[in-house]
Design a protein around this motif. Sequence first.
Motif, short mmCIF file in Angstrom:
data_model
loop_
_atom_site.label_atom_id
_atom_site.label_comp_id
_atom_site.label_asym_id
_atom_site.label_seq_id
_atom_site.Cartn_x
_atom_site.Cartn_y
_atom_site.Cartn_z
N UNK A 27 0.83 -1.21 0.00
CA UNK A 27 0.00 0.00 0.00
C UNK A 27 0.86 1.26 0.00
N UNK A 28 1.96 1.22 0.72
CA UNK A 28 2.85 2.38 0.75
C UNK A 28 3.45 2.63 -0.62
N UNK A 29 3.83 1.56 -1.32
CA UNK A 29 4.43 1.69 -2.65
C UNK A 29 3.44 2.31 -3.63
N UNK A 30 2.18 1.92 -3.57
CA UNK A 30 1.20 2.46 -4.51
C UNK A 30 0.60 3.78 -4.02
N UNK A 31 1.00 4.22 -2.82
CA UNK A 31 0.62 5.55 -2.36
C UNK A 31 -0.73 5.67 -1.69
N UNK A 32 -1.22 4.61 -1.08
CA UNK A 32 -2.49 4.70 -0.36
C UNK A 32 -2.31 4.22 1.06
N UNK A 33 -3.17 4.69 1.94
CA UNK A 33 -3.16 4.27 3.33
C UNK A 33 -4.43 3.48 3.59
N UNK A 34 -4.31 2.23 4.02
CA UNK A 34 -5.53 1.43 4.27
C UNK A 34 -6.43 2.10 5.31
N UNK A 35 -7.71 2.15 5.01
CA UNK A 35 -8.68 2.71 5.95
C UNK A 35 -8.85 4.21 5.84
N UNK A 36 -8.00 4.89 5.06
CA UNK A 36 -8.07 6.34 4.96
C UNK A 36 -8.60 6.77 3.61
N UNK A 37 -8.35 5.99 2.60
CA UNK A 37 -8.73 6.34 1.25
C UNK A 37 -10.25 6.37 1.11
N UNK A 38 -10.76 7.45 0.59
CA UNK A 38 -12.18 7.53 0.27
C UNK A 38 -12.30 7.79 -1.22
N UNK A 39 -13.11 7.01 -1.88
CA UNK A 39 -13.30 7.14 -3.31
C UNK A 39 -14.29 8.26 -3.58
#
Length: 185
Positions: A27-39
């Motif tokens: 997730x860090x490599x692709x630039x997202x934080x689990x549980x924080x991303x909102x679409x």
Amino acid sequence: MSILIGIGVVTTITTFYLGRRGWQAFHKVVGITPGVLTYQDYHAPLSSAAVSWQRLKLDQKHLKNVPEHQLRQLQRIDEKVNRYEVYQKELQQQNITPVATESQFVLHKMLHIRLPEMLASYHQLTTINTSAKNANHERNVEASELLQKVLNNIEQRLDNLLEQIEAQHLQSLRVMNSYIDSHDS
């Protein structure tokens, strides 16, 4: 037997730990934080209650009757204001005092005083129910057109201001490059 159970438990815990760390690293490599991303679906209908503002201070109840395309334009304006104000803060952090031009002053007044006033007037006009339905509809159409003209004007001024900043920095780079080239020989 207890040694085999112990090895099995340690292997299971290690596998779980390494798997979890790998998942977080992915997730860090692709630039997202689990549980924080909102679409955010940019094609979904926009409601005034769902809009959040970064810099503009607009009363939510004044936005109820604003058409969706104007809400989207207000969001674009808010994003541009945010970029400009971040630039201003970066200048201040570098101990550079930004010089305010007349156009910047006028734009600031339009964004923070006149725009909220116009949205309040638009809200008042669109919520008034008169007995003459045709006249009421014509007033609402005219009010929407006037609001659109103001939004276009503000967005154009912001675009010009951001373009001037970019041109100024590009010119600074050109001058520095010319200076370095002249001292190469």
